[in-house]
Motif scaffolding. Structure first.
Motif, PDB file in Angstrom:
ATOM      1  N   VAL A 184       0.830  -1.203   0.000  1.00  0.00           N
ATOM      2  CA  VAL A 184       0.000   0.000   0.000  1.00  0.00           C
ATOM      3  C   VAL A 184       0.864   1.252   0.000  1.00  0.00           C
ATOM      4  CG1 VAL A 184      -1.990  -1.082   1.090  1.00  0.00           C
ATOM      5  CG2 VAL A 184      -0.215  -0.063   2.522  1.00  0.00           C
ATOM      6  N   SER A 185       0.203   2.385  -0.181  1.00  0.00           N
ATOM      7  CA  SER A 185       0.925   3.638  -0.360  1.00  0.00           C
ATOM      8  C   SER A 185       1.315   4.305   0.943  1.00  0.00           C
ATOM      9  CB  SER A 185       0.059   4.608  -1.179  1.00  0.00           C
ATOM     10  OG  SER A 185      -1.173   4.849  -0.513  1.00  0.00           O
ATOM     11  N   SER A 186       0.748   3.894   2.071  1.00  0.00           N
ATOM     12  CA  SER A 186       1.032   4.582   3.320  1.00  0.00           C
ATOM     13  C   SER A 186       0.700   3.696   4.518  1.00  0.00           C
ATOM     14  CB  SER A 186       0.214   5.875   3.427  1.00  0.00           C
ATOM     15  OG  SER A 186      -1.166   5.577   3.593  1.00  0.00           O
ATOM     16  N   ARG A 187       1.218   4.090   5.655  1.00  0.00           N
ATOM     17  CA  ARG A 187       0.903   3.408   6.899  1.00  0.00           C
ATOM     18  C   ARG A 187      -0.595   3.515   7.199  1.00  0.00           C
ATOM     19  NH1 ARG A 187       3.504   4.953  12.843  1.00  0.00           N
ATOM     20  NH2 ARG A 187       2.548   3.224  14.003  1.00  0.00           N
ATOM     21  N   GLU A 188      -1.175   4.678   6.918  1.00  0.00           N
ATOM     22  CA  GLU A 188      -2.604   4.858   7.188  1.00  0.00           C
ATOM     23  C   GLU A 188      -3.446   3.939   6.312  1.00  0.00           C
ATOM     24  OE1 GLU A 188      -5.595   8.522   8.124  1.00  0.00           O
ATOM     25  OE2 GLU A 188      -4.299   8.750   6.384  1.00  0.00           O
ATOM     26  N   ALA A 190      -2.541   1.047   5.192  1.00  0.00           N
ATOM     27  CA  ALA A 190      -2.395  -0.296   5.764  1.00  0.00           C
ATOM     28  C   ALA A 190      -3.333  -0.474   6.954  1.00  0.00           C
ATOM     29  CB  ALA A 190      -0.946  -0.534   6.184  1.00  0.00           C
ATOM     30  N   GLY A 191      -3.384   0.529   7.828  1.00  0.00           N
ATOM     31  CA  GLY A 191      -4.216   0.417   9.024  1.00  0.00           C
ATOM     32  C   GLY A 191      -5.690   0.391   8.722  1.00  0.00           C
ATOM     33  N   LEU A 192      -6.133   1.341   7.918  1.00  0.00           N
ATOM     34  CA  LEU A 192      -7.568   1.454   7.663  1.00  0.00           C
ATOM     35  C   LEU A 192      -8.051   0.394   6.686  1.00  0.00           C
ATOM     36  CD1 LEU A 192     -10.011   3.056   8.474  1.00  0.00           C
ATOM     37  CD2 LEU A 192      -9.451   4.756   6.734  1.00  0.00           C
ATOM     38  N   GLY A 193      -7.277   0.147   5.618  1.00  0.00           N
ATOM     39  CA  GLY A 193      -7.646  -0.907   4.683  1.00  0.00           C
ATOM     40  C   GLY A 193      -7.550  -2.282   5.320  1.00  0.00           C
ATOM     41  N   GLY A 194      -6.491  -2.488   6.122  1.00  0.00           N
ATOM     42  CA  GLY A 194      -6.340  -3.771   6.802  1.00  0.00           C
ATOM     43  C   GLY A 194      -7.461  -4.046   7.776  1.00  0.00           C
ATOM     44  N   LEU A 195      -7.923  -2.989   8.471  1.00  0.00           N
ATOM     45  CA  LEU A 195      -9.035  -3.175   9.401  1.00  0.00           C
ATOM     46  C   LEU A 195     -10.339  -3.408   8.650  1.00  0.00           C
ATOM     47  CD1 LEU A 195      -9.648  -3.244  12.433  1.00  0.00           C
ATOM     48  CD2 LEU A 195     -10.307  -0.829  12.253  1.00  0.00           C
ATOM     49  N   LEU A 207       0.046  -5.551  10.892  1.00  0.00           N
ATOM     50  CA  LEU A 207      -0.003  -5.120  12.293  1.00  0.00           C
ATOM     51  C   LEU A 207      -0.647  -3.753  12.451  1.00  0.00           C
ATOM     52  CD1 LEU A 207       3.414  -6.251  13.821  1.00  0.00           C
ATOM     53  CD2 LEU A 207       1.134  -6.859  14.642  1.00  0.00           C
ATOM     54  N   GLU A 208      -0.474  -2.881  11.459  1.00  0.00           N
ATOM     55  CA  GLU A 208      -1.058  -1.548  11.557  1.00  0.00           C
ATOM     56  C   GLU A 208      -2.575  -1.601  11.658  1.00  0.00           C
ATOM     57  OE1 GLU A 208      -0.841   2.617  11.911  1.00  0.00           O
ATOM     58  OE2 GLU A 208       0.668   1.033  12.113  1.00  0.00           O
ATOM     59  N   ALA A 209      -3.175  -2.640  11.082  1.00  0.00           N
ATOM     60  CA  ALA A 209      -4.630  -2.801  11.192  1.00  0.00           C
ATOM     61  C   ALA A 209      -5.034  -3.060  12.639  1.00  0.00           C
ATOM     62  CB  ALA A 209      -5.095  -3.949  10.293  1.00  0.00           C
ATOM     63  N   LEU A 210      -4.196  -3.795  13.371  1.00  0.00           N
ATOM     64  CA  LEU A 210      -4.502  -4.050  14.775  1.00  0.00           C
ATOM     65  C   LEU A 210      -4.416  -2.771  15.592  1.00  0.00           C
ATOM     66  CD1 LEU A 210      -4.005  -6.917  13.634  1.00  0.00           C
ATOM     67  CD2 LEU A 210      -2.925  -7.480  15.810  1.00  0.00           C
ATOM     68  N   LEU A 369      -5.732  -6.776  -2.543  1.00  0.00           N
ATOM     69  CA  LEU A 369      -6.703  -6.592  -1.467  1.00  0.00           C
ATOM     70  C   LEU A 369      -6.762  -5.153  -0.989  1.00  0.00           C
ATOM     71  CD1 LEU A 369      -8.655  -7.922   0.603  1.00  0.00           C
ATOM     72  CD2 LEU A 369      -6.667  -8.246   2.080  1.00  0.00           C
ATOM     73  N   LEU A 370      -5.607  -4.539  -0.759  1.00  0.00           N
ATOM     74  CA  LEU A 370      -5.574  -3.221  -0.127  1.00  0.00           C
ATOM     75  C   LEU A 370      -5.215  -2.080  -1.073  1.00  0.00           C
ATOM     76  CD1 LEU A 370      -3.793  -3.914   3.298  1.00  0.00           C
ATOM     77  CD2 LEU A 370      -6.193  -4.189   2.669  1.00  0.00           C
ATOM     78  N   GLN A 371      -4.665  -2.374  -2.239  1.00  0.00           N
ATOM     79  CA  GLN A 371      -4.174  -1.288  -3.092  1.00  0.00           C
ATOM     80  C   GLN A 371      -4.833  -1.229  -4.465  1.00  0.00           C
ATOM     81  OE1 GLN A 371      -2.147   0.984  -1.963  1.00  0.00           O
ATOM     82  NE2 GLN A 371      -1.621   2.134  -3.800  1.00  0.00           N
TER      83      GLN A 371
END
Length: 461
Positions: A184-188, A190-195, A207-210, A369-371
């Motif tokens: 993905v393009s950013s940590r954010e 990863a977190g929001l898409g992963g969640l 892990l950023e999703a957690l 999945l995320l990008q």
């Protein structure tokens, strides 16, 4: 050079928005905008992620320093700036944004072409704020689209499990694992898409999703993972010691009830399965009480999964379940390379066609999945649909002759259920209490009014 304040939410907009306060009709005191999916890849949209945006951004208090900073940058940038209006937010509202946001509950699956969220101003002197924050609020398209895609992939896997497995309900939550953080393009993102993915499944290596789940959705641990090898942890032993790399993993992780995954194609997948796993290490695995998950990571996905499943069956054996499909003993396969909707379907069809249960196979999905989604995947739009001008209600819409599909809705919009169907209802007045509404006021005047947990969202999924 002065560094800009990352917390300055005034600057989180498109440049041209700063000129719009001069463009609305004189004596405009109220605007109403809405968000919808105008169609796209999937027939319905699973709404998710607004709570994060409201908590992370719209709950920030605007300060005079932010206003001064925004004015200096925007005017130097070539745009006019509504300085007095923004200072009114600071002085009259204590920095709290005079906006009201209504939305469907997160996790709700809504057929396309229906209102998902609405925004209006609560201060008649600041109607242009509704459009100013389109840029920020529109970004809910991203977690919503990831949650939507993940949901529809879940239905594909669910159907295969229900057809071929006695343990569909137990297996399904861990069948699509998020490998997408590095793609993905950013940590954010990863977190929001992963969640967003974790609203549907329980497996993730992001892990950023957690962290996002814990900080914004009250989830102590939103998802789970298992010990797994990468190529470097195998190839660092050298090709001649490949089996010792595998033996080390077995000795370290193969405990009763444990699951661990090992990428096995660093050199020769077929040889690794037939000799290293299937002969040399098989007694250790069988005696351990653990489940070994073999991961192919190159080649054509369906062909590699077929090779792995058949070879593992030949070495470890299988049992027939009540539905007449073979379930491997002690071992499983996960495919993490080249996974998307098409390859998932092809792999499942191949495995099932060979007489094996879908529970033998899991999927790891990364960038797809995320990008590999965008705002047009579900054709998201945020449009003004009503105004109060000179004290009179006015419907607002666009209807371009060149693209009838972009005709926007007009009215003060709400979502209701009529005869078992979701219906967007349009009122020709701002004075309504929205009878039978499926939407809720989630934010008003700088305050979050609905703060739900991930488990509540999952309950709707």
């Amino acid at each position: 050079m002065t560094t800009l304040n990352d917390a300055n939410i005034i600057l989180d907009t498109d440049s041209y928005k700063s000129s719009h306060f001069l463009q609305y009709p004189p004596h405009t005191t109220r605007l109403f905008s809405y968000l919808e999916s105008r169609g796209g890849k999937y027939p319905a949209t699973r709404f998710f992620g607004l709570q994060y945006i409201l908590k992370r951004y719209l709950s920030v208090r605007v300060t005079a320093d932010m206003v001064d900073e925004a004015r200096d940058l925007i005017e130097a940038h070539g745009e006019p700036f509504p300085y007095d209006g923004w200072m009114r937010v600071v002085t009259a509202h204590g920095g709290r944004l005079p906006l009201e946001v209504r939305a469907v509950p997160e996790g709700t699956l809504v057929p396309n072409h229906n209102v998902l969220m609405s925004v209006t101003n609560t201060d008649p002197e600041l109607p242009w704020l509704v459009g100013w924050f389109e840029t920020m609020l529109m970004r809910v398209w991203y977690p919503t689209t990831v949650a939507t895609q993940s949901y529809y992939l879940k239905q594909i896997i669910r159907e295969a499990l229900e057809q071929t497995s006695d343990r569909a309900a137990e297996e399904l939550p861990f069948k699509l694992h998020d490998f997408g953080s590095r793609g993905v393009s950013s940590r954010e993102s990863a977190g929001l898409g992963g969640l967003a993915h974790l609203t549907n499944f329980m497996g993730s290596d992001t892990l950023e999703a957690l962290r996002t789940g814990r900080n914004y959705y009250g989830a102590e641990v939103a998802g789970f993972s298992i010990p797994a090898a990468e190529h470097s942890t195998i190839t660092s032993w050298g090709k001649e010691h490949e089996v010792e790399a595998y033996r080390n993993l077995v000795n370290t992780f193969a405990k009763p009830g444990a699951v661990f995954a090992v990428v096995s194609d660093s050199y020769d997948l077929k040889y690794a399965i037939n000799v290293h796993w299937g002969e040399t290490l098989r007694p250790l695995i069988e005696a351990s009480g653990a489940t070994l998950v073999v991961r192919p990571d190159s080649g054509e996905p369906a062909a590699m999964v077929r090779l792995a499943v058949r070879a593992l069956d030949a070495k470890f054996g299988s049992e027939l379940n009540s539905k007449g499909f073979k379930v491997l003993r002690h071992v499983r396969v996960i495919q993490g390379d080249g996974i998307d909707e098409e390859s998932i379907r092809e792999i499942l069809q191949t495995v099932i066609g060979d007489g094996f249960s879908a529970e033998n196979v899991g999927f790891g999905m990364g960038g797809a999945l995320l990008q590999q989604v965008n705002r047009d995947t579900q054709r998201f739009a945020y449009k003004a649909s009503a105004g109060l001008i000179d004290g009179e209600y006015r419907g607002i819409y666009k209807d371009p002759v060149t693209d009838p599909g972009k005709r926007s809705k007009d009215g003060v919009l709400d979502l209701v259920m009529e005869n078992g169907r979701y219906v967007t209802r349009a009122y020709k007045t701002f004075d309504t209490d929205f009878p039978g509404s499926l939407m809720r006021t989630v934010y008003r005047d700088g305050e979050l009014l609905v703060d739900e947990t991930l488990e509540e969202v999952r309950g709707r999924v």
